[in-house]
Enzyme design. Sequence first.
Site, PDB file in Angstrom:
ATOM      1  N   GLY A   1     -25.806 -55.307   2.754  1.00  0.00           N
ATOM      2  CA  GLY A   1     -27.006 -55.228   3.366  1.00  0.00           C
ATOM      3  C   GLY A   1     -28.217 -56.030   2.847  1.00  0.00           C
ATOM      4  O   GLY A   1     -28.050 -56.456   1.855  1.00  0.00           O
TER       5      GLY A   1
ATOM      6  N   ASP B   1     -26.252 -48.445  -2.576  1.00  0.00           N
ATOM      7  CA  ASP B   1     -26.207 -49.262  -1.262  1.00  0.00           C
ATOM      8  C   ASP B   1     -27.397 -48.702  -0.492  1.00  0.00           C
ATOM      9  O   ASP B   1     -27.880 -47.750  -0.810  1.00  0.00           O
ATOM     10  CB  ASP B   1     -24.803 -48.784  -0.634  1.00  0.00           C
ATOM     11  CG  ASP B   1     -24.490 -49.543   0.536  1.00  0.00           C
ATOM     12  OD1 ASP B   1     -25.128 -50.436   0.973  1.00  0.00           O
ATOM     13  OD2 ASP B   1     -23.325 -49.174   0.951  1.00  0.00           O
ATOM     14  N   GLY B   2     -27.564 -49.589   0.786  1.00  0.00           N
ATOM     15  CA  GLY B   2     -28.508 -49.029   1.637  1.00  0.00           C
ATOM     16  C   GLY B   2     -27.885 -48.253   2.813  1.00  0.00           C
ATOM     17  O   GLY B   2     -26.960 -47.542   2.596  1.00  0.00           O
TER      18      GLY B   2
ATOM     19  N   ASP C   1     -28.748 -47.391   7.381  1.00  0.00           N
ATOM     20  CA  ASP C   1     -29.243 -47.650   8.609  1.00  0.00           C
ATOM     21  C   ASP C   1     -30.206 -46.372   9.061  1.00  0.00           C
ATOM     22  O   ASP C   1     -31.351 -46.620   9.535  1.00  0.00           O
ATOM     23  CB  ASP C   1     -28.286 -47.781   9.641  1.00  0.00           C
ATOM     24  CG  ASP C   1     -27.315 -49.184   9.262  1.00  0.00           C
ATOM     25  OD1 ASP C   1     -28.189 -50.217   9.230  1.00  0.00           O
ATOM     26  OD2 ASP C   1     -26.535 -49.152   9.029  1.00  0.00           O
TER      27      ASP C   1
ATOM     28  N   GLU D   1     -17.436 -49.618   2.237  1.00  0.00           N
ATOM     29  CA  GLU D   1     -18.627 -48.868   1.416  1.00  0.00           C
ATOM     30  C   GLU D   1     -18.058 -47.458   1.242  1.00  0.00           C
ATOM     31  O   GLU D   1     -18.323 -46.711   0.243  1.00  0.00           O
ATOM     32  CB  GLU D   1     -19.615 -49.034   2.379  1.00  0.00           C
ATOM     33  CG  GLU D   1     -20.344 -50.302   2.473  1.00  0.00           C
ATOM     34  CD  GLU D   1     -21.492 -50.376   3.645  1.00  0.00           C
ATOM     35  OE1 GLU D   1     -22.236 -51.516   3.382  1.00  0.00           O
ATOM     36  OE2 GLU D   1     -21.722 -49.669   4.467  1.00  0.00           O
TER      37      GLU D   1
HETATM   38  C1  A5P Z   1     -23.533 -52.394   6.066  1.00  0.00           C
HETATM   39  O1  A5P Z   1     -22.459 -52.266   6.532  1.00  0.00           O
HETATM   40  C2  A5P Z   1     -24.542 -51.046   6.174  1.00  0.00           C
HETATM   41  O2  A5P Z   1     -23.786 -49.844   6.020  1.00  0.00           O
HETATM   42  C3  A5P Z   1     -25.588 -51.410   5.446  1.00  0.00           C
HETATM   43  O3  A5P Z   1     -25.796 -50.954   4.105  1.00  0.00           O
HETATM   44  C4  A5P Z   1     -26.756 -50.891   6.075  1.00  0.00           C
HETATM   45  O4  A5P Z   1     -26.716 -51.317   7.465  1.00  0.00           O
HETATM   46  C5  A5P Z   1     -28.446 -51.153   5.525  1.00  0.00           C
HETATM   47  O5  A5P Z   1     -28.596 -52.688   5.628  1.00  0.00           O
HETATM   48  P1  A5P Z   1     -30.081 -52.875   5.372  1.00  0.00           P
HETATM   49  O6  A5P Z   1     -30.373 -52.666   3.951  1.00  0.00           O
HETATM   50  O7  A5P Z   1     -29.936 -54.543   5.864  1.00  0.00           O
HETATM   51  O8  A5P Z   1     -31.089 -52.311   6.332  1.00  0.00           O
END
Ligand code: A5P
Length: 219
Positions: free
Chosen positions: A29, A81-82, A84, A103
């Site tokens: 992300g 990890d990030g 949403d 993930e």
């Molecule tokens: C990827 O599949 C997602 O789980 C990301 O971890 C999530 O969308 C966070 O993304 P951003 O850091 O772009 O907001």
Amino acid sequence: MTEDTNKRRAATAALSYIKDGIALGVGTGSTVDILIELLQPLAAKLGQVVSSSERSTRRLADVGIRTVDLGSVGDLDLYIDGADEATKHRHLLKGGGGALTREKIVAAASRRFVCIVDETKLVPTLGRFPLPVEVIPMAQAYVARQMVKAGGQPIWREGFVTDNGNVILDVRGLTILNPVEFEGELNQITGVVTSGLFARRGADVLLLGTADGVQTLKR
Ligand code: A5P
């Protein structure tokens, strides 16, 4: 702009969890993209690195960090990890970028999960962001009907194929009051590979980038 600054704040704060020789899992992300950029000068200090997506693997390679398959490492020390959406209980909704299955696997195989988000991601209840559900292609219509029964409005993510060759349904209209239980129910639907609910294995530490600095939420 502010969101980006706050993502950078959270990503920078995560660096303090990185110790010499660490076995590290890297998420996916835009927030993780910032983390990867910050990891470049620390490359020599890292042990084995496992990526959660083709996208992050490429970005890591671009800054000179080689990745290995999860199968060739034991449990990882740390996963960053990030998300949403995140709650103060560190339950997460993820998968906006479509990398949810890998993930979730890397998170499961990690002793500690540090989640990095800007403050706009903090919500009282998960579900305002459409919940991604990765589905085996032939089960798409069946799973969509089950999502409607669960009170959601599933929308096929048109033209998108996951790193695992599957499709994604983005499910709108859910108010997820009990994410641990709901994640279990979704896991039971035949044809569902993974949902974007990370509640059973949520984050151990949530680093929230805010205008006033970084707030840390943990057990
Ligand atoms: C990827 O599949 C997602 O789980 C990301 O971890 C999530 O969308 C966070 O993304 P951003 O850091 O772009 O907001």
